[in-house]
Structures are given as structure tokens and as C-alpha cells.
Design a protein around this motif. Structure first.
Motif, mmCIF file in Angstrom:
data_model
loop_
_atom_site.group_PDB
_atom_site.id
_atom_site.type_symbol
_atom_site.label_atom_id
_atom_site.label_comp_id
_atom_site.label_asym_id
_atom_site.label_seq_id
_atom_site.Cartn_x
_atom_site.Cartn_y
_atom_site.Cartn_z
ATOM 1 N N THR A 118 21.228 81.604 63.567
ATOM 2 C CA THR A 118 20.365 82.472 62.769
ATOM 3 C C THR A 118 18.935 82.447 63.299
ATOM 4 N N ASN A 124 19.197 88.706 60.465
ATOM 5 C CA ASN A 124 18.761 89.108 59.130
ATOM 6 C C ASN A 124 19.632 88.460 58.051
ATOM 7 N N ARG A 125 19.424 87.172 57.832
ATOM 8 C CA ARG A 125 20.115 86.448 56.769
ATOM 9 C C ARG A 125 19.327 85.182 56.471
ATOM 10 N N ARG A 127 19.059 81.760 54.166
ATOM 11 C CA ARG A 127 19.794 80.879 53.273
ATOM 12 C C ARG A 127 18.933 80.561 52.054
ATOM 13 N N LEU A 140 23.473 83.644 51.230
ATOM 14 C CA LEU A 140 22.785 84.265 52.355
ATOM 15 C C LEU A 140 22.244 85.603 51.886
ATOM 16 N N TYR A 141 20.933 85.797 52.062
ATOM 17 C CA TYR A 141 20.273 87.025 51.615
ATOM 18 C C TYR A 141 19.987 87.894 52.827
ATOM 19 N N THR A 142 20.654 89.034 52.897
ATOM 20 C CA THR A 142 20.455 90.003 53.975
ATOM 21 C C THR A 142 19.671 91.177 53.403
ATOM 22 N N GLU A 164 29.483 82.469 54.994
ATOM 23 C CA GLU A 164 29.354 82.828 56.407
ATOM 24 C C GLU A 164 30.410 83.853 56.799
ATOM 25 N N TYR A 167 29.393 87.176 55.507
ATOM 26 C CA TYR A 167 28.437 87.832 56.403
ATOM 27 C C TYR A 167 29.160 88.467 57.577
ATOM 28 N N PRO A 172 27.460 93.076 54.754
ATOM 29 C CA PRO A 172 26.005 93.013 54.596
ATOM 30 C C PRO A 172 25.242 93.898 55.588
ATOM 31 N N SER A 184 25.176 87.218 49.631
ATOM 32 C CA SER A 184 26.522 86.679 49.846
ATOM 33 C C SER A 184 26.549 85.243 49.328
#
Length: 386
Positions: A118, A124-125, A127, A140-142, A164, A167, A172, A184
Motif C-alpha cells: 500500500t 488508494n486504501r 487502514r 480499508l477506506y478507499t 484485503e 479490496y 472498491p 471494506s
């Protein structure tokens, strides 16, 4: 359209398909699988240590190559190799029984390499950890590009997935292209929440899904009036139920309808349908925090959306399912759709051989389910479809 069936049993082939659909390379996968092809002949449970050994070895090779890229200043190339290394480690860990030697170390390595990828790839993710009544829900915030606030979709796991893999399902990224962010989550009973915090499955998904909305309401780039919910596989129980009992959700969808998973367990006791992982009964008892089969069946009895639960869904809701799903009967998708009697707009989409995605959650081809669900949320959450 068909599942890639390299091994003589469904569960091992499902793991290979997960890897392929998540970005694995066919040459690497063949190299990992050739030495263990015979090991699968004795059934899904036998030979899983050999499976892990081969997949971990490939991951270590890729990590070594990535380190060479880093030394040469090639961060993006290093990130790409680490993505696949992390994927192979997560798949290897997923194939092991609870408490199997090396499982915890393999999971820790997978998480570390994922995080390194990452950072190196500027992916673009982000934690994040969402407070729960007990413990936290890692996620995970995308983020969608451009000025917000943006719509957001809360995306939850099935029985044996992790954030994961969510993602890597590409949803996402597909949503981000449509102006929608994605959260996610490793909800209780999955991913980090289970492995590192020992938080078991909560059949009443509104308990933790509402905490995701609480957190999103604190984010300046999230529009609290345009939050959707979806889930994959067993998430086909969690997402509909959460939307039914949490009125702040503006739209919902399920990627595979798990309308009566309690009944599915009775079918599996009778050897009806395929299991998703080796060592199945040990896995579900671990996920539900059960000590015995009787305890598990008692704790899983509420994994049933019959009895009026779907009456609470007042917003648009999409049900998708593979027409040839070997794990969860397509009849459950029809049940879910039929019971969405109060939904502002309901839709049932069965993926057929014409397009692909006929297997469980599109294991044969996830692209059609991904695009269809992304377009649904673009439509119902005021995103854009291009």
C-alpha cells in the motif's frame, strides 16, 4: 463460463480461482500448484500443509524480487510484486485449519506485506479501525476522487474472506471510478476481528453495521445521506439484514444471497452442496465462538432472513446470484427478492452462462458482478456510471 478446475476437488479449485480473480498470475499459480496436484486427490482437508508451503515459497520469492526493486528505486514495481505475495499468503492461510502450525505467522506476514505494498504503490486504501461495543472493526477506506462529500458503500466479508480480498474483488476501485467511496470491513467473525481480537460472528449485523455509519458520519468526505451496504457470500445475509434494521442506509445489494444460512448447515450435514474451505466444521465453530456442533447450530440459528426481516428494507435493494452456484442454492436469491415487499425498488439479477459469473459470487468471473453492483450504487446513491 466455468471454474478453472486444476485440482480434483472444488475447494482447492475455489482457492485457485480466488487468486486468479484477485490479481494472481497464471504462471505463478501453475508453478505453485503443479507439485501438489496429487496432494488434493485425498480430499479437501488432506494436503493443506503442502498447499501452504508451496504458496508461501512463491510469496517469499516475490518479496525477495520486490526488495531488489526497492534497492533500485523502483517502488511501484516492488508494490506490484508485494501485492501478489500478500495475496498468495492470504490464500495459503485461508486453506489451513484453525490452530494449524504456521497459520498465525502466515497471516501476520500477509498483513505486513499488504501494508508495505500500500505504502510503496501509493494505493488508494487507508487502514482504519471502527469502534464496536467490544473491540474494533478493522477496515480499508478507499476514497472517491475529487471534492466531497461522496457517497460511501460499506462492504462486508463472507464466512472465510477478509477485507484485503474485498479490496482485490475490484469493487472498491469500480465504485471509486463512479464517484463512490468504499469501506471494506473485517466484521466480527472475519479477518482481523476474528484472528487478532477473537470476535465471533454476530448474526444481527445491524449491531456492527450501524457502527460503520457512526464512523462515516465523522468523516468530512462522506455524505451521511448516501451510504449503501453490500456483502459478498455470507455477506448476503449480513447486508440485507443490516439494511432492514438500520434506517440510515440509503441503498443495498448482496453479492450472493445467503437468505437462510442456518438451513444450509443442515444441508451440509447431509453432504448437500460444496463447502467453501477445508476443515469446514472446525472453521465455522471457530468463527461463531462455539465449542461443540450443538453450540454452533444454536448460535447460527438466527442466520435466517425468513419471518418478516426483509419487511424492514424500505430503500432500493439488489439481489445477485450465480445461476450455477454450487455452495448456496439460487432458490435463496428468489426468496430474498420475493420478501423485499416494502423496498422502494427491488431487483434480482441472476448471472448466466451468457455473461459468466455463474459460480458462487462469480468465482469463475467476478467482473460482471462487480460492474453490475457498482452501477447499481451509482444509480441509487447518485454517483455516475461514466
Amino acid at each position: 463460463m466455468a471454474l478453472f478446475e486444476y485440482f480434483p476437488n472444488y475447494i482447492w479449485n475455489l482457492s485457485v480461482s480466488i487468486a486468479l480473480e484477485s490479481g494472481g498470475k497464471i504462471g505463478e499459480i501453475v508453478d505453485m500448484c503443479q507439485p501438489i496436484r496429487d496432494a488434493a486427490a485425498s480430499g479437501a482437508d488432506a494436503g493443506t500443509p503442502q498447499f501452504m508451503a508451496q504458496w508461501v515459497a512463491m510469496a517469499e520469492r516475490l518479496i525477495g524480487l520486490a526488495d531488489e526493486d526497492i534497492a533500485a528505486g523502483r517502488a511501484f514495481s516492488a508494490s506490484d510484486k508485494m501485492e501478489r505475495a500478500a495475496l498468495y499468503l492470504f490464500v495459503a492461510e485461508r486453506m489451513q485449519g484453525h490452530g494449524a502450525p504456521g497459520r498465525e505467522a502466515t497471516y501476520a506476514k500477509a498483513r505486513d506485506i499488504f501494508d508495505r505494498s500500500t505504502e510503496l504503490g501509493k494505493i488508494n486504501r487507508e487502514r482504519v479501525e471502527i469502534p464496536l461495543a467490544q473491540g474494533t472493526m478493522p477496515a480499508l477506506y478507499t476514497r472517491a476522487a475529487g471534492p466531497g462529500p461522496h457517497p460511501v458503500v460499506v462492504y462486508c466479508n463472507g464466512l472465510d474472506s477478509c477485507k484485503e480480498l474485498l479490496y482485490w474483488s475490484n469493487l472498491p476501485e469500480a465504485l471509486a471510478r463512479r464517484g463512490i467511496s468504499t469501506l471494506s470491513v473485517d466484521q466480527p467473525g472475519s479477518g482481523e476481528a476474528l484472528r487478532l481480537q477473537n470476535l465471533p460472528v454476530d448474526p444481527h449485523s445491524e449491531n456492527w453495521a450501524s457502527k460503520a455509519i457512526d464512523w462515516l458520519e465523522t468523516q468530512a468526505d462522506a455524505d451521511p445521506k448516501r451510504i449503501g451496504m453490500t456483502g459478498i457470500s455470507l455477506g448476503g445475509h449480513f447486508a440485507p439484514r443490516a439494511v432492514a434494521y438500520e434506517p440510515r442506509f440509503a441503498s443495498g445489494a448482496c453479492w450472493g444471497a445467503n437468505h437462510n444460512w442456518a438451513e444450509v448447515q443442515q444441508k451440509r450435514l447431509n453432504r448437500e452442496g460444496e463447502n467453501p474451505v477445508p476443515h469446514y466444521w472446525a472453521h465455522v465453530m471457530w468463527a461463531f465462538g462455539a465449542d461443540t456442533m450443538e453450540d454452533f447450530l444454536e448460535k447460527a440459528k438466527d442466520m435466517n432472513l425468513n419471518g418478516g426481516h426483509m419487511d424492514g428494507v424500505k430503500v432500493p435493494f439488489l439481489v445477485t446470484h450465480g445461476a450455477k452456484d454450487r455452495q448456496i442454492s439460487v432458490d435463496y436469491a428468489q426468496d430474498c427478492y420475493d420478501q423485499l415487499v416494502n423496498s422502494l425498488r427491488r431487483e434480482l439479477k441472476l448471472f448466466t452462462e451468457r455473461e459468466g459469473g455463474v459460480e458462487h459470487v462469480g468465482a469463475d468471473n467476478m467482473s460482471f458482478g462487480c460492474d453490475y453492483i457498482a452501477d447499481w450504487f451509482a444509480d441509487t446513491l447518485s454517483g455516475h456510471a461514466g
